[in-house]
Design a protein around this motif. Sequence first.
Motif, PDB file in Angstrom:
ATOM      1  N   LEU A 116       6.768 -42.882   5.419  1.00  0.00           N
ATOM      2  CA  LEU A 116       5.669 -43.433   4.625  1.00  0.00           C
ATOM      3  C   LEU A 116       4.313 -43.114   5.240  1.00  0.00           C
ATOM      4  N   ALA A 117       4.242 -43.130   6.559  1.00  0.00           N
ATOM      5  CA  ALA A 117       2.955 -42.856   7.218  1.00  0.00           C
ATOM      6  C   ALA A 117       2.490 -41.434   6.968  1.00  0.00           C
ATOM      7  N   THR A 118       3.417 -40.475   6.992  1.00  0.00           N
ATOM      8  CA  THR A 118       3.032 -39.068   6.877  1.00  0.00           C
ATOM      9  C   THR A 118       2.983 -38.587   5.437  1.00  0.00           C
ATOM     10  N   ASN A 119       4.025 -38.886   4.668  1.00  0.00           N
ATOM     11  CA  ASN A 119       4.129 -38.301   3.330  1.00  0.00           C
ATOM     12  C   ASN A 119       3.814 -39.265   2.203  1.00  0.00           C
ATOM     13  N   ALA A 120       3.462 -40.496   2.541  1.00  0.00           N
ATOM     14  CA  ALA A 120       2.975 -41.437   1.527  1.00  0.00           C
ATOM     15  C   ALA A 120       1.493 -41.696   1.761  1.00  0.00           C
ATOM     16  N   LEU A 144       1.703 -47.892  -2.528  1.00  0.00           N
ATOM     17  CA  LEU A 144       2.412 -49.120  -2.914  1.00  0.00           C
ATOM     18  C   LEU A 144       3.448 -49.568  -1.882  1.00  0.00           C
ATOM     19  N   PRO A 145       4.430 -48.724  -1.501  1.00  0.00           N
ATOM     20  CA  PRO A 145       5.435 -49.206  -0.538  1.00  0.00           C
ATOM     21  C   PRO A 145       4.878 -49.397   0.869  1.00  0.00           C
ATOM     22  N   CYS A 146       3.669 -48.874   1.108  1.00  0.00           N
ATOM     23  CA  CYS A 146       3.016 -49.070   2.408  1.00  0.00           C
ATOM     24  C   CYS A 146       2.275 -50.396   2.454  1.00  0.00           C
ATOM     25  N   LEU A 147       2.221 -51.096   1.307  1.00  0.00           N
ATOM     26  CA  LEU A 147       1.526 -52.378   1.186  1.00  0.00           C
ATOM     27  C   LEU A 147       0.049 -52.234   1.556  1.00  0.00           C
ATOM     28  N   TYR A 148      -0.526 -51.092   1.187  1.00  0.00           N
ATOM     29  CA  TYR A 148      -1.892 -50.774   1.598  1.00  0.00           C
ATOM     30  C   TYR A 148      -2.691 -50.152   0.453  1.00  0.00           C
ATOM     31  N   ILE A 246       4.673 -52.285   7.144  1.00  0.00           N
ATOM     32  CA  ILE A 246       3.789 -52.593   8.269  1.00  0.00           C
ATOM     33  C   ILE A 246       3.770 -51.440   9.272  1.00  0.00           C
ATOM     34  N   ILE A 247       4.949 -50.884   9.567  1.00  0.00           N
ATOM     35  CA  ILE A 247       5.005 -49.734  10.477  1.00  0.00           C
ATOM     36  C   ILE A 247       4.160 -48.588   9.946  1.00  0.00           C
ATOM     37  N   SER A 248       4.256 -48.339   8.646  1.00  0.00           N
ATOM     38  CA  SER A 248       3.520 -47.204   8.061  1.00  0.00           C
ATOM     39  C   SER A 248       2.016 -47.393   8.169  1.00  0.00           C
ATOM     40  N   PHE A 249       1.510 -48.599   7.872  1.00  0.00           N
ATOM     41  CA  PHE A 249       0.048 -48.726   7.928  1.00  0.00           C
ATOM     42  C   PHE A 249      -0.462 -48.888   9.360  1.00  0.00           C
ATOM     43  N   LEU A 250       0.409 -49.316  10.283  1.00  0.00           N
ATOM     44  CA  LEU A 250      -0.018 -49.308  11.681  1.00  0.00           C
ATOM     45  C   LEU A 250      -0.098 -47.881  12.226  1.00  0.00           C
ATOM     46  N   PHE A 251       0.764 -47.003  11.727  1.00  0.00           N
ATOM     47  CA  PHE A 251       0.630 -45.587  12.070  1.00  0.00           C
ATOM     48  C   PHE A 251      -0.685 -45.035  11.522  1.00  0.00           C
ATOM     49  N   HIS A 286      -3.832 -27.872  15.962  1.00  0.00           N
ATOM     50  CA  HIS A 286      -2.468 -27.455  16.263  1.00  0.00           C
ATOM     51  C   HIS A 286      -1.709 -27.198  14.960  1.00  0.00           C
ATOM     52  N   LEU A 287      -1.088 -26.039  14.869  1.00  0.00           N
ATOM     53  CA  LEU A 287      -0.542 -25.540  13.607  1.00  0.00           C
ATOM     54  C   LEU A 287       0.477 -26.470  12.968  1.00  0.00           C
ATOM     55  N   ILE A 288       1.476 -26.926  13.734  1.00  0.00           N
ATOM     56  CA  ILE A 288       2.548 -27.724  13.141  1.00  0.00           C
ATOM     57  C   ILE A 288       2.001 -29.033  12.578  1.00  0.00           C
ATOM     58  N   GLY A 289       1.184 -29.715  13.362  1.00  0.00           N
ATOM     59  CA  GLY A 289       0.588 -30.961  12.886  1.00  0.00           C
ATOM     60  C   GLY A 289      -0.279 -30.749  11.663  1.00  0.00           C
ATOM     61  N   ARG A 290      -0.990 -29.634  11.639  1.00  0.00           N
ATOM     62  CA  ARG A 290      -1.841 -29.322  10.485  1.00  0.00           C
ATOM     63  C   ARG A 290      -1.014 -29.226   9.206  1.00  0.00           C
ATOM     64  N   ILE A 291       0.108 -28.523   9.286  1.00  0.00           N
ATOM     65  CA  ILE A 291       0.923 -28.303   8.095  1.00  0.00           C
ATOM     66  C   ILE A 291       1.634 -29.583   7.675  1.00  0.00           C
ATOM     67  N   VAL A 292       2.250 -30.273   8.638  1.00  0.00           N
ATOM     68  CA  VAL A 292       2.994 -31.494   8.336  1.00  0.00           C
ATOM     69  C   VAL A 292       2.077 -32.568   7.761  1.00  0.00           C
ATOM     70  N   LEU A 293       0.837 -32.617   8.241  1.00  0.00           N
ATOM     71  CA  LEU A 293      -0.106 -33.644   7.796  1.00  0.00           C
ATOM     72  C   LEU A 293      -1.124 -33.115   6.788  1.00  0.00           C
ATOM     73  N   TYR A 294      -0.835 -31.989   6.167  1.00  0.00           N
ATOM     74  CA  TYR A 294      -1.706 -31.425   5.137  1.00  0.00           C
ATOM     75  C   TYR A 294      -3.161 -31.313   5.620  1.00  0.00           C
ATOM     76  N   GLU A 295      -3.317 -30.712   6.790  1.00  0.00           N
ATOM     77  CA  GLU A 295      -4.621 -30.391   7.388  1.00  0.00           C
ATOM     78  C   GLU A 295      -5.460 -31.613   7.760  1.00  0.00           C
ATOM     79  N   LEU A 296      -4.847 -32.794   7.804  1.00  0.00           N
ATOM     80  CA  LEU A 296      -5.599 -33.989   8.189  1.00  0.00           C
ATOM     81  C   LEU A 296      -6.233 -33.830   9.564  1.00  0.00           C
ATOM     82  N   THR A 297      -5.581 -33.054  10.429  1.00  0.00           N
ATOM     83  CA  THR A 297      -6.057 -32.919  11.803  1.00  0.00           C
ATOM     84  C   THR A 297      -7.382 -32.160  11.891  1.00  0.00           C
ATOM     85  N   ARG A 298      -7.743 -31.442  10.843  1.00  0.00           N
ATOM     86  CA  ARG A 298      -9.075 -30.830  10.787  1.00  0.00           C
ATOM     87  C   ARG A 298     -10.030 -31.859  10.182  1.00  0.00           C
TER      88      ARG A 298
END
Length: 355
Positions: A116-120, A144-148, A246-251, A286-298
Motif C-alpha cells: 500500500l505504501a509503494t503502489n497505493a 482508501l485502504p491506506c485510511l489516508y 497504519i503501516i502504509s501511512f507511516l511509511f 538510484h535507478l531501482i528506487g526511481r522505477i519502483v517508486l515512479y520517480e518519486l526519488t527525483r
Amino acid sequence: IMPSLVGSEMCIRDSAYSIPFSAFLSVYFLGYFSFGAVFYAFVIIPLLESIIKTPGKIYSEEEKSSRLSNILFDLMLYGNLPIVFGILGYGFYVISLGGLSTMETVGVVLSLGILLATNAINVAHELGHRKTRMEQMMSKALLLPCLYMHFYLEHNFGHHKNVSTPEDPATSKYNQSLYKFWISSVLKQYRNAWAIQMSMLKKDNRSFFSIKNQMLFYLFFQGLYLTSLFYFFGSFGLAIGLIVGIISFLFLETINYIEHYGLLREKTKSGRYERVQTKHSWNSNHLIGRIVLYELTRHSDHHFIASKKYQVLEHKDESPQLPFGYPSCIMLAMLPPLWFHLMNPRVPKEMIAAA
C-alpha cells in the motif's frame, strides 16, 4: 523510438510492479516467504542500488515529447488499481482462513503495508497531481485502504504551498526524530485537511453538509471500507485492515521525513517565503528506487514543477543529495542518532541558522 526511451520503458515493464509481485508471493507461499516484500524492499533493492549507478539525465525536448505522448506511462499507473486491491483482498482472504502462525501473520501484514505504501499511496500521489477527474478519483480510491484519503487535499493544497516552512507539518525539522515527526505530521496534516476543506466551502458559500465537503465523503467511504472488512472477515480482519493501513501511512510519513529533513525556505523582505526551489527537497537518483517508486526519488524536480509528470522528472545536481536510496534512508531514519550523524552535516548551514 529513441534507444534511451526504449530502454527506460523496458525497465518500467520489468520493475514497476516488482513490489506487488513480491507481496503476492509473500501471501501465496507463506512461511519465511511471508516476509518476501520486506526482504525485497529493504535488502534486495538497497543491494542493487549500491551496485547500479544512474548518471544524471536531462531530457531533450524531443525525448520529453515522446515520453509524454507514450500512453504506457499512464497505463502503468492505472494498472495499480486492480493489482493493489486484488492482492490486498487475497491477503485478507488468506488471513481470514486461519491457521497462520504469528510469524506468517506478521510477515503478510508487513508485506501488505509495503504494497500500500509503494503502489497505493505513492501512485495516488502521482495521480492526485493530474487534472482529469478520472485520475483524481483513482488517486482517492488508492488512498482508501491506506485510511489516508485526506492526503489528497492536504498534499495538493497545503504541502506544496507550505513545503520547507514551519507551517508545513510534512516538513521534518532539524534534529527532530522520526517518531516525534510521525505524531506531529499525522495529526497536523489531518487538522490542516479539515481547515483547507472548510476554507473551500466558505469561499464557495457552502455549508458543512454540502455535497462539496470531500472530508465527509472520505469519512463515509473509509468507514464503509472498514465495515466491509468486518462483515466479510470478522473482527480480526478489521484489525488487520487497520494495522495495514497504519503501516502504509507511516511509511508515507517516513518518506516525507527524509524528503525535506531540515530544509527551510527563507523569508523575503516582503515577509513572504521565497519560491520553492530545487534546494528545498532531498534528491536521490538510484535507478531501482526511481522505477519502483515512479520517480518519486527525483523529488526536487517534482516540487520545483509540481505539474510535471513522473516520466519527465529529472535529476538535479544542485539539489541536496541523500547519502543512499529511499529504502536505506528509511531504515537509517528509524535509528535517530545514526540519521542525525549522517544527515546533519549535509543540511545547508544557512538553513540551520534560520531554524
